[in-house]
Design an enzyme around this catalytic site. Sequence first.
Site, PDB file in Angstrom:
ATOM      1  N   GLY A  33      -4.787  -1.090  -4.460  1.00 26.73           N
ATOM      2  CA  GLY A  33      -4.615   0.418  -4.032  1.00 26.73           C
ATOM      3  C   GLY A  33      -6.021   1.029  -3.838  1.00 26.73           C
ATOM      4  O   GLY A  33      -6.933   0.367  -3.772  1.00 26.73           O
ATOM      5  N   ASN A  34      -5.850   2.388  -3.809  1.00 29.64           N
ATOM      6  CA  ASN A  34      -6.886   3.164  -3.680  1.00 29.64           C
ATOM      7  C   ASN A  34      -6.747   4.543  -4.153  1.00 29.64           C
ATOM      8  O   ASN A  34      -5.916   4.930  -4.740  1.00 29.64           O
ATOM      9  CB  ASN A  34      -7.517   3.362  -2.133  1.00 29.64           C
ATOM     10  N   HIS A  35      -7.963   5.357  -4.226  1.00 34.91           N
ATOM     11  CA  HIS A  35      -8.006   6.518  -5.117  1.00 34.91           C
ATOM     12  C   HIS A  35      -7.327   8.007  -4.459  1.00 34.91           C
ATOM     13  O   HIS A  35      -7.581   9.079  -4.818  1.00 34.91           O
ATOM     14  CB  HIS A  35      -9.560   7.027  -5.621  1.00 34.91           C
ATOM     15  N   ALA A 101      -3.989   7.020   3.147  1.00 36.48           N
ATOM     16  CA  ALA A 101      -4.963   6.129   3.121  1.00 36.48           C
ATOM     17  C   ALA A 101      -4.304   4.714   3.012  1.00 36.48           C
ATOM     18  O   ALA A 101      -4.299   4.383   1.837  1.00 36.48           O
ATOM     19  CB  ALA A 101      -6.057   6.298   1.813  1.00 36.48           C
TER      20      ALA A 101
END
Length: 224
Positions: A33-35, A101
């Site tokens: 995943g990402n922030h 994102a």
Amino acid sequence: EQHILGNLPLHGKKVMITAGPTYEAIDPVRFIGNHSSGKMGFELAQTAANLGAEVTLISGPTNQTLKHNAVNIIPIISAQDMYEQAQLHFKDADIAICAAAVADYKPKEVALQKIKKDDSALTLELEKTKDVLAFLGAIKSNQFLVGFALETNNELEHAKGKLKRKNLDLIVLNSLNDKGAGFKADTNKITLIDAKEHIIEFNLKSKAEVAQDIFNEILNQLHA
Ligand code: CTP
Ligand code: CA
């Protein structure tokens, strides 16, 4: 009240927005995943609704909340989910904004059981996800299509490249070099580039104000 609503600039318009990160499963308990916080996409949805639009907000996992009669939130997990929902809702949209994102890569195979550790290193094979925005750009008819570009170097050049490659009407350049801008911040510093490559720079502002700036420019372009 009908009269007042009828005066709002996005009355009768349908707006589709993607927001948040995507999670790409590795096994039943792990993901890539990402922030991304989802804040920018949720602010855009709130602003669109305040301007009178009917909003579909397709969002990856986030803590953001939004309660508005005109906003339909569709929660998704993966890039593939986002692609399927976007394909479904883009048809009726007048304006589509991809603020998510989306993970660029996902594990080629998802393990059915939890991966157990052993003494050797672990290598995951990754494959590309579908590019939701590029897909929408390729199939668009009359929709006004807006993308984001998150860049750390050669920002304008990279953003213009995405604008052209993905067949966009407007791109929002997010420069990660600016303090107070980006994924987790409450503020953002953006540059807008339109299809004619006109460039408009903005100061560091709250994400709510940034959302207002983006819709002001969309409305300018739609009325031009
Ligand atoms: N995007 C998307 N689907 C993907 C990847 C990106 O819809 N699989 C959208 C994002 O929502 C954003 C735009 O494409 O509006 C640009 O995303 P960004 O990550 O900046 O660019 P990429 O095209 O993915 O290229 P790179 O990450 O290599 O810079
Ligand atoms: Ca990317």
